[in-house]
Scaffold this motif. Structure first.
Motif, PDB file in Angstrom:
ATOM      1  N   ILE A 101       0.918  -1.259  -0.086  1.00  0.00           N
ATOM      2  CA  ILE A 101      -0.161   0.658  -0.121  1.00  0.00           C
ATOM      3  C   ILE A 101       1.092   1.383  -0.074  1.00  0.00           C
ATOM      4  O   ILE A 101       1.656   1.213   1.307  1.00  0.00           O
ATOM      5  CB  ILE A 101      -0.744  -0.196   1.409  1.00  0.00           C
ATOM      6  N   GLU A 120       0.253   7.716  -2.439  1.00  0.00           N
ATOM      7  CA  GLU A 120      -0.945   7.339  -3.926  1.00  0.00           C
ATOM      8  C   GLU A 120      -2.247   7.427  -2.587  1.00  0.00           C
ATOM      9  O   GLU A 120      -3.130   8.157  -3.539  1.00  0.00           O
ATOM     10  CB  GLU A 120      -0.394   6.203  -3.891  1.00  0.00           C
ATOM     11  N   ASN A 121      -2.733   6.760  -1.909  1.00  0.00           N
ATOM     12  CA  ASN A 121      -3.516   6.910  -1.770  1.00  0.00           C
ATOM     13  C   ASN A 121      -4.658   8.154  -0.828  1.00  0.00           C
ATOM     14  O   ASN A 121      -5.453   8.634  -0.727  1.00  0.00           O
ATOM     15  CB  ASN A 121      -4.139   5.717   0.249  1.00  0.00           C
ATOM     16  N   THR A 141     -14.242   6.870   5.031  1.00  0.00           N
ATOM     17  CA  THR A 141     -14.299   6.288   3.863  1.00  0.00           C
ATOM     18  C   THR A 141     -15.300   5.682   3.181  1.00  0.00           C
ATOM     19  O   THR A 141     -14.838   6.429   1.458  1.00  0.00           O
ATOM     20  CB  THR A 141     -13.586   5.091   4.244  1.00  0.00           C
ATOM     21  N   GLY A 149      -9.420   4.537   3.630  1.00  0.00           N
ATOM     22  CA  GLY A 149      -8.729   5.088   2.264  1.00  0.00           C
ATOM     23  C   GLY A 149      -7.644   5.604   2.227  1.00  0.00           C
ATOM     24  O   GLY A 149      -7.019   5.511   1.374  1.00  0.00           O
ATOM     25  N   GLY A 181      -5.386   1.298   4.416  1.00  0.00           N
ATOM     26  CA  GLY A 181      -6.336   0.172   3.837  1.00  0.00           C
ATOM     27  C   GLY A 181      -6.155  -0.620   5.314  1.00  0.00           C
ATOM     28  O   GLY A 181      -6.174   0.281   6.332  1.00  0.00           O
TER      29      GLY A 181
END
Length: 233
Positions: A6, A10-11, A207, A226, A229
């Motif tokens: 993860i 980026e998330n 989320t 979100g 993870g």
């Protein structure tokens, strides 16, 4: 099965893009505050999120919040988003940025007492149980204005808005009804023009539903999964 690691950065970027898109869809130009919910998340991953641009973190439990405040120092602003026991206020009073879960006058009295003792004003949101679920904390919408008027005597806390948690359902109509209910309550409160209240925030949306919440008026969303993870344990 294995999977790619993860990427918190980026998330976080994706969540911010989705926040911007939901805001644009609703025709809004105001800022939406993102609270990164760090429940069960280790310090290394929290630091990664902070380095990627997260400015505010939220915790459900006092002990976790207190520990993270001590370890991370001024790297972030700290939000208490879970149910707050009166006897635990003393552990976070000196450093918490915003308490989202004020839901009874005994808690308001204790927050005020602790704030006064250390010479600061503690910002709070009133938690409202818009959905009426027995499993959720919060005052009812009908109780909100009388509750606020009773809490105004506590001059070392500042009411900054409202918070709610929507039901964990997929039906969009139920989610929208919950979020719009809090928004409408906030608008009614504003019409009373309480000089002691600095009404800035509607904290609603997580989320699975933050985009709907933003479309219905939220300007503060609480996102954990979100960003970080799902945990495998």
């Amino acid at each position: 099965m294995g999977g790619s690691k993860i990427s918190i950065r980026e998330n976080l970027e994706l969540i911010n893009e989705r926040i911007a898109a939901a805001s644009s869809k609703a025709g809004r130009s105001d800022d939406i505050q993102l609270i990164a919910v760090t429940k069960t998340i280790d310090l290394g991953r929290i630091r990664e999120a902070i380095e990627a641009g997260a400015t505010d973190i939220g915790e459900n439990k006092v002990q976790e919040l207190s520990d993270k405040m001590k370890s991370l120092g001024t790297a972030a602003r700290y939000h208490m988003i879970g149910h707050l026991q009166t006897n635990k206020v003393k552990y976070i009073a000196d450093s918490v940025h915003l308490i989202h879960s004020l839901d009874r006058l005994s808690l308001a009295e204790e927050i005020n007492k602790r704030a006064k003792k250390i010479g600061r004003i503690i910002d709070v949101l009133i938690q409202v149980n818009v959905s009426g679920e027995d499993t959720k904390f919060g005052i009812s919408p009908a109780e909100a204005i009388p509750f606020i008027e009773s809490a105004l005597k506590y001059d070392s806390l500042k009411i900054k808005g409202l918070m709610t948690i929507a039901p964990f359902v997929e039906e969009e109509s139920i989610l929208r009804r919950t979020f719009s209910g809090l928004y409408e309550l906030g608008e009614r409160i504003k019409t009373n023009s309480y000089k002691e209240i600095d009404f800035q925030y509607l904290s609603m949306g997580m989320t699975n539903d933050f985009e709907i919440a933003i479309e219905e008026g939220s300007n503060m969303v609480r996102v954990g999964t979100g960003i970080f993870g799902k945990r495998n344990y």
